[in-house]
Design a protein around this motif. Sequence first.
Motif, PDB file in Angstrom:
ATOM      1  N   LEU A   1      -1.904 -20.538   2.557  1.00  0.00           N
ATOM      2  CA  LEU A   1      -2.387 -21.507   3.536  1.00  0.00           C
ATOM      3  C   LEU A   1      -3.592 -20.956   4.296  1.00  0.00           C
ATOM      4  O   LEU A   1      -4.544 -21.695   4.582  1.00  0.00           O
ATOM      5  N   ARG A   2      -3.554 -19.666   4.655  1.00  0.00           N
ATOM      6  CA  ARG A   2      -4.699 -19.089   5.359  1.00  0.00           C
ATOM      7  C   ARG A   2      -5.941 -19.136   4.483  1.00  0.00           C
ATOM      8  O   ARG A   2      -7.049 -19.453   4.954  1.00  0.00           O
ATOM      9  N   SER A   3      -5.789 -18.809   3.188  1.00  0.00           N
ATOM     10  CA  SER A   3      -6.929 -18.880   2.275  1.00  0.00           C
ATOM     11  C   SER A   3      -7.439 -20.307   2.145  1.00  0.00           C
ATOM     12  O   SER A   3      -8.653 -20.550   2.116  1.00  0.00           O
ATOM     13  N   LEU A   4      -6.507 -21.269   2.100  1.00  0.00           N
ATOM     14  CA  LEU A   4      -6.911 -22.679   2.005  1.00  0.00           C
ATOM     15  C   LEU A   4      -7.671 -23.108   3.242  1.00  0.00           C
ATOM     16  O   LEU A   4      -8.713 -23.799   3.153  1.00  0.00           O
ATOM     17  N   LEU A   5      -7.202 -22.701   4.413  1.00  0.00           N
ATOM     18  CA  LEU A   5      -7.893 -23.078   5.654  1.00  0.00           C
ATOM     19  C   LEU A   5      -9.279 -22.442   5.739  1.00  0.00           C
ATOM     20  O   LEU A   5     -10.198 -23.026   6.327  1.00  0.00           O
ATOM     21  N   VAL A   6      -9.427 -21.235   5.171  1.00  0.00           N
ATOM     22  CA  VAL A   6     -10.755 -20.612   5.123  1.00  0.00           C
ATOM     23  C   VAL A   6     -11.720 -21.480   4.326  1.00  0.00           C
ATOM     24  O   VAL A   6     -12.867 -21.716   4.716  1.00  0.00           O
ATOM     25  N   SER A   7     -11.221 -22.006   3.164  1.00  0.00           N
ATOM     26  CA  SER A   7     -12.087 -22.857   2.340  1.00  0.00           C
ATOM     27  C   SER A   7     -12.392 -24.182   3.036  1.00  0.00           C
ATOM     28  O   SER A   7     -13.378 -24.839   2.689  1.00  0.00           O
ATOM     29  N   LEU A   8     -11.562 -24.571   4.017  1.00  0.00           N
ATOM     30  CA  LEU A   8     -11.782 -25.825   4.737  1.00  0.00           C
ATOM     31  C   LEU A   8     -12.559 -25.621   6.035  1.00  0.00           C
ATOM     32  O   LEU A   8     -12.755 -26.589   6.787  1.00  0.00           O
ATOM     33  N   GLU A   9     -12.972 -24.396   6.309  1.00  0.00           N
ATOM     34  CA  GLU A   9     -13.696 -24.138   7.560  1.00  0.00           C
ATOM     35  C   GLU A   9     -14.974 -24.956   7.693  1.00  0.00           C
ATOM     36  O   GLU A   9     -15.309 -25.382   8.797  1.00  0.00           O
ATOM     37  N   PRO A  10     -15.713 -25.218   6.614  1.00  0.00           N
ATOM     38  CA  PRO A  10     -16.885 -26.094   6.795  1.00  0.00           C
ATOM     39  C   PRO A  10     -16.504 -27.444   7.409  1.00  0.00           C
ATOM     40  O   PRO A  10     -17.225 -27.960   8.261  1.00  0.00           O
ATOM     41  N   THR A  11     -15.381 -27.983   6.966  1.00  0.00           N
ATOM     42  CA  THR A  11     -14.939 -29.280   7.503  1.00  0.00           C
ATOM     43  C   THR A  11     -14.451 -29.121   8.929  1.00  0.00           C
ATOM     44  O   THR A  11     -14.800 -29.918   9.822  1.00  0.00           O
TER      45      THR A  11
END
Length: 543
Positions: free
Chosen positions: A398-408
Motif C-alpha cells: 500500500l505504501r508503494s501504491l500511494l507513492v505511485s499516486l503522489e502526483p494525484t
Amino acid sequence: MIEAAALLPDHADRSAGARLHAILDGIPFGVVTLAIAADGALRIRRINAAAARTLAVDPALLIGRALEDAFPRIAGTSVPARLRRTALLGEALATMELAYDGALDGGVVEITAFSSAAGEAAVFVRDVTNRRRAEQRVAQSEQHWRRLFEHSGDAILIARRGCYVAANRRAHELFRAGDAAIVDLPIGALSPNDVDVTRVQVEEALGVARAQGWFETEREFRRFDGTIFPGEGTITLIDEEEDSFQLSVRDISERREAERLRSQATAELERQVSLRTAELRHALADLEATQETLIRREKLASLGDLVAGVAHEINTPVGIGVTAVTHLQGQIATLTRALAQGTLGRVQLEQGLAEATRSLEITHANLARAADLVRSFKQTSVDQSSQAVRAIALGDWLRSLLVSLEPTTKRARLCVSLAVEPEGEVTTDPGALAQVITNLVSNAAIHAFEGRDDRRVALVAAIGARTLEIRFSDNGVGMEPAVAARIFDPFFTTKRSSGGTGLGLHILHNLVTARLGGDIAVDSAPGAGTTFVLTLPIRGAEA
C-alpha cells in the motif's frame, strides 16, 4: 240422533252383524256403508278402520248421521243425490274424486259405490292424495322443464330412434327453420355431411355418452337456408332403450372469430416482440460495446494521469541531478584548466573537491528518488495489468501504491494517512486491488473536497482470519442520500459538465464484487465526509 242399531233390519242376526263388522275392519281399503233411514235421510251405517284412517275421522261420532251433516263439504255437490240413487235404484256410482278436510292441508279421495241391498249403498274409499300430489309435482316439473326448454339460450333438440321429436324456439331461430318443422327430420338433416356419415358419428358420440352420461364436441351444422356455422354440441343420453337423446347446440361463430383475431393478434404481437427484442439486443450490444470503450478510455485516462504525474515527479529529481552533474562538470573543467596552467593550489583543489562531493550527493539522492518513483510505478503498472493472485506484504504494498499516486494526491492537495492492523501478508489479486485504491483516491480528489482547504484522507486496513477490511475515509463535503444510493450505477455522475463519465465507481464496484469476490458499502452524509468499506475474502483462508 238415530242409533246405529236402529238402522239394522229387525230380522238381522246380531252375531252375523258383528262378524260383518269385523270383516269390514279387516279390509285394507276404506268402506263406508249407507242406508236410507225411516225419515228418508241417507245415513252412515258403518265406517271401517281403513276409511276412518283415510278420512281422519272418529267413526263413533259419525255413525247414524246424515251424509250431508257428516261431510258438509259435499253437501252442495251431486254426490249425495247420486249415492241416494245407488241405494234406492241400484245405480252404480262410477269412480270419482272428492276433496275432503281430514288431512291437515286437505286431501283427495277416490270413491266407487254400488248397491249392497235394497235401500243400502256400499262406498269404497281410497286416498289418492299422495298420488295426485306426485302427479302435480310431475306436472309442475314438466311445466318448469318446458319453460326452460323453450326459453333456453341454447338450441335444444330431442331425438328418438334416429329422428328429432322436439325442438325449442332457439333451435328454430338458430337453424333458421322459419315455418319448416324440425320435428320428424332425421338426425343427419342438420349436418353438412352425408346422412349415413352423420349417423355413424352420432352412434360413436352416443357410445361415449353411454359410458359417461354425456358427450361434447365442436363441429359444423347446416341451417335450413344452406349456410354452415360452427357449433358446440352436447349430447346427453335420455333413454338408451328408446335410443333417445338430447342435443344442445350453441353457435360459436363469434368465439371462433374472436379466437382467430386473438391468434392473429398474438402472432402479430410475437412478431413485434421478436423485432423489438432483436432491436433491444442490438441496442444492448451497442451499449455494452460503448460501455467497454468508455471503460477502456477511463482506464487509459487514469493511466495517462498516472504517467503524466510520475513523469512530472521524476522530472524534478532528474532535473536537479542534471543540474548537479552540470555544476560538477564545470568544477572539474575549472580544476583541469588550473592544473594545466600550473596555477592549481591546495585551497582551490579542496574547494573543488568539496563542490564535486556535494554535487554527487545531490545527484545520488535525486536519482534514488527517481528510481523509487519508477519502481513504484512499474510495480503498480504490472499489478494493474495482471490478474494473478499472489501474496503481498500489505503495508509495504500500500505504501508503494500511494507513492505511485503522489502526483494525484499532491495535485489535489490531499493529506493521505495509512494504517495497517496488523502488518502482515495477504493473498489476493493485487492488480484489481490497486485499481480499486486508485479509483478511490481519484474519486476523492475530484469529488470530495470542492471548496475546502482541509483535505484529509485515511486509508485503514484490518487483516482478519478470513477477510480483509479496508476503510477509505475522507473529511470532505459528503453526499446526499439520493446521490449515495446511485454512485455505483454506470454513467451516473455529478460532474458530467466537467467531463465526468460516471464509470469510475462502477468499475470499482465490479472489481470488488466480481474479481475480488467481496462487498463494498458507502456511508455518507452532507458535510460529514464519506467512508467506503471494502470487505474482501483472503484467498487460501476459506479452509
